[in-house]
Design an enzyme around this catalytic site. Sequence first.
Site, mmCIF file in Angstrom:
data_model
loop_
_atom_site.group_PDB
_atom_site.id
_atom_site.type_symbol
_atom_site.label_atom_id
_atom_site.label_comp_id
_atom_site.label_asym_id
_atom_site.label_seq_id
_atom_site.Cartn_x
_atom_site.Cartn_y
_atom_site.Cartn_z
ATOM 1 N N ILE A 265 0.837 -1.206 0.000
ATOM 2 C CA ILE A 265 0.000 0.000 0.000
ATOM 3 C C ILE A 265 0.870 1.255 0.000
ATOM 4 O O ILE A 265 1.819 1.368 0.780
ATOM 5 C CB ILE A 265 -0.942 -0.013 1.222
ATOM 6 N N ASN B 253 -1.027 1.055 -13.126
ATOM 7 C CA ASN B 253 -1.096 -0.278 -12.508
ATOM 8 C C ASN B 253 -1.758 -1.254 -13.477
ATOM 9 O O ASN B 253 -2.616 -0.862 -14.267
ATOM 10 C CB ASN B 253 -1.936 -0.197 -11.227
ATOM 11 N N HIS C 267 -4.112 -4.643 -13.384
ATOM 12 C CA HIS C 267 -4.951 -5.439 -12.475
ATOM 13 C C HIS C 267 -5.579 -6.581 -13.283
ATOM 14 O O HIS C 267 -6.093 -6.352 -14.385
ATOM 15 C CB HIS C 267 -6.034 -4.565 -11.844
#
Length: 208
Positions: free
Chosen positions: A93, A108, A110
């Site tokens: 995190i 990112n 995912h």
Amino acid sequence: MKKIAVLVSGGGTNLQALIDAQGRGEIVNGEIAVVISSVPDAYALERAKNAGIPGYVLDRKGYPSSQAMTSALVEKLRELSIDLVVMAGFMTIVTHELFEVYNNAVINVHPSLIPSFCGPGCYGLHVHEKALAYGVKVSGATVHFVTEECDAGPIILQRAADVLPEDTPETLQRRIMEQCEWKLLPQAVSLFCQGRLTVEGRAVRILP
Ligand code: GAR
């Protein structure tokens, strides 16, 4: 030439896809300058070493809070004059300090079609377990800009893959990596480095 930092925590197959794409000249106007791992013995660091890319460990355990770790990360990125931060299987995190400096400059990947099967606690193999438990017939991958809210930033690229009746989380993960992630991530990174992504509200426009 944009300088890219790739953040990793595990096997690093997405990092490898970026390294391979770079080798083929497919990361236009971009260069992977550093690989930063949140896990000291992540295999991704081996991949970086084999490609001659400097590797660096930023172990969460070495910092009193996520905020302290994020500040150290930002310091390192600034020191290296990084333009784009890519989270490629990065499982740690980070806090708002990163997005204050790198606004719409953190990407990112995912392993689902966001907004399905995403959010806090939904990462790696868990994503595919959830997709199979739900019984969806297609899943896929999403590359998006990272904001403070987990998996909720503007979507850059998405691609679908079939879910087959005999799938296990592992076989589904592999198909989504091969058919979606390893293609989309280098493509999105190259678009960013060419200055071809603009963000309008939640929508990402891809310039010709
Ligand atoms: C990939 O499937 C990536 O999409 C996922 O973890 C795997 C890392 O594999 N990331 C997330 O779930 C982030 N929420 P890799 O280390 O072989 O690239």
